[in-house]
Design a protein around this motif. Structure first.
Motif, PDB file in Angstrom:
ATOM      1  N   ASN A  42       0.807  -1.213   0.000  1.00  0.00           N
ATOM      2  CA  ASN A  42       0.000   0.000   0.000  1.00  0.00           C
ATOM      3  C   ASN A  42       0.844   1.269   0.000  1.00  0.00           C
ATOM      4  O   ASN A  42       0.414   2.289  -0.527  1.00  0.00           O
TER       5      ASN A  42
ATOM      6  N   LEU B 187      -7.031   6.704  -2.173  1.00  0.00           N
ATOM      7  CA  LEU B 187      -8.057   6.359  -1.196  1.00  0.00           C
ATOM      8  C   LEU B 187      -8.033   4.864  -0.873  1.00  0.00           C
ATOM      9  O   LEU B 187      -8.057   4.471   0.299  1.00  0.00           O
ATOM     10  N   VAL B 188      -7.956   4.046  -1.897  1.00  0.00           N
ATOM     11  CA  VAL B 188      -7.928   2.593  -1.685  1.00  0.00           C
ATOM     12  C   VAL B 188      -6.667   2.186  -0.919  1.00  0.00           C
ATOM     13  O   VAL B 188      -6.718   1.345  -0.009  1.00  0.00           O
TER      14      VAL B 188
ATOM     15  N   VAL C  39      -7.128   3.035   2.736  1.00  0.00           N
ATOM     16  CA  VAL C  39      -8.030   2.080   3.386  1.00  0.00           C
ATOM     17  C   VAL C  39      -7.268   0.802   3.716  1.00  0.00           C
ATOM     18  O   VAL C  39      -7.362   0.272   4.827  1.00  0.00           O
ATOM     19  N   GLY C  40      -6.488   0.302   2.773  1.00  0.00           N
ATOM     20  CA  GLY C  40      -5.699  -0.910   3.012  1.00  0.00           C
ATOM     21  C   GLY C  40      -4.629  -0.711   4.064  1.00  0.00           C
ATOM     22  O   GLY C  40      -4.396  -1.580   4.914  1.00  0.00           O
TER      23      GLY C  40
ATOM     24  N   CYS D  79      -4.595   1.587   6.559  1.00  0.00           N
ATOM     25  CA  CYS D  79      -5.236   1.727   7.877  1.00  0.00           C
ATOM     26  C   CYS D  79      -5.768   0.392   8.372  1.00  0.00           C
ATOM     27  O   CYS D  79      -5.648   0.065   9.559  1.00  0.00           O
ATOM     28  N   GLY D  80      -6.354  -0.384   7.470  1.00  0.00           N
ATOM     29  CA  GLY D  80      -6.866  -1.695   7.867  1.00  0.00           C
ATOM     30  C   GLY D  80      -5.764  -2.627   8.333  1.00  0.00           C
ATOM     31  O   GLY D  80      -5.942  -3.370   9.302  1.00  0.00           O
TER      32      GLY D  80
ATOM     33  N   GLN E  90      -8.132  -3.538  11.478  1.00  0.00           N
ATOM     34  CA  GLN E  90      -9.557  -3.319  11.252  1.00  0.00           C
ATOM     35  C   GLN E  90     -10.042  -4.285  10.166  1.00  0.00           C
ATOM     36  O   GLN E  90      -9.771  -4.095   8.991  1.00  0.00           O
TER      37      GLN E  90
ATOM     38  N   LEU F 158     -12.356  -2.697   7.368  1.00  0.00           N
ATOM     39  CA  LEU F 158     -11.597  -1.958   6.352  1.00  0.00           C
ATOM     40  C   LEU F 158     -10.898  -2.919   5.401  1.00  0.00           C
ATOM     41  O   LEU F 158     -10.877  -2.694   4.189  1.00  0.00           O
TER      42      LEU F 158
ATOM     43  N   PHE G 297     -13.543  -4.405   2.951  1.00  0.00           N
ATOM     44  CA  PHE G 297     -13.877  -3.503   1.844  1.00  0.00           C
ATOM     45  C   PHE G 297     -12.683  -3.282   0.924  1.00  0.00           C
ATOM     46  O   PHE G 297     -12.838  -3.153  -0.291  1.00  0.00           O
ATOM     47  N   TYR G 298     -11.494  -3.279   1.490  1.00  0.00           N
ATOM     48  CA  TYR G 298     -10.273  -3.160   0.691  1.00  0.00           C
ATOM     49  C   TYR G 298     -10.160  -4.332  -0.276  1.00  0.00           C
ATOM     50  O   TYR G 298      -9.865  -4.138  -1.454  1.00  0.00           O
TER      51      TYR G 298
END
Length: 185
Positions: A17, A58-59, A62-63, A65-66, A71, A74, A77-78
């Motif tokens: 990421n 953005l993607v 999300v990855g 942070c997850g 998470q 997250l 959805f990632y």
């Protein structure tokens, strides 16, 4: 020590990421730079590249942070978003690699007929006039228009590069689509 378990997966996903963040910032920066210096005149092309860069950023966040915060929602959805991007990117890459010369020529001609500003930019940059024939009764932005004997059509030049560019873009797209699949595993 063998790399396994959540720590190794977290580090690999974080590294992937971070690479996506750098690629997205590069996309946004190059598009803005190209528009700023007048290398690209089409605002829709610049907006499209910046949009893709922002979506990738953005993607990637999300990855990231997850993975770092553990998470699961997250990461879920990632993975869904990454899978959809993989399917889209893989399809487009295969289409780029599968186009034959006639299909390439047809796409080039459709693109040529859509925008007069693009026609002027191509004529000026590639020093050619017209798509399939040179019309000496119209205007042309190319230097060769002053000396009609040396003027060639733009389709000749565009067709020589179209195959190379499509193979390159298709190969790069396939490479990155498989890194996205690696992000799922």
């Amino acid at each position: 020590m063998v790399c396994g378990g959540f720590i190794c997966t977290k580090n690999a996903l974080s590294a992937l990421n971070i690479i996506y963040v750098m690629v997205s910032l590069l996309l946004i920066g190059v598009a803005a730079w190209g528009k700023w210096f007048g290398l690209v005149s089409s605002i829709s092309v610049v907006a499209g590249v910046i949009s893709v860069g922002a979506f990738l950023l953005l993607v990637a966040f999300v990855g990231l942070c997850g993975a770092l915060k553990h998470q699961q929602i997250l990461l879920f959805f990632y993975m869904i978003i990454l899978f959809l991007v993989f399917v889209l990117q893989f399809s487009i890459s295969c289409a780029c690699l599968a186009l034959n010369k006639d299909q390439q020529n047809q796409l080039l001609e459709v693109g040529w007929n859509k925008s007069e500003s693009t026609q002027r930019d191509v004529e000026k940059t590639l020093n050619c006039c017209g798509y399939s024939s040179v019309d000496f009764n119209s205007s042309c932005a190319a230097e060769c228009f002053r000396n009609p004997a040396s003027c060639i059509t733009c389709s000749t030049i565009l067709q020589t590069y179209a195959g190379e560019v499509l193979r390159f873009v298709g190969g790069i797209g396939l490479f990155f689509s498989f890194t996205e699949v690696r992000g799922h595993i």
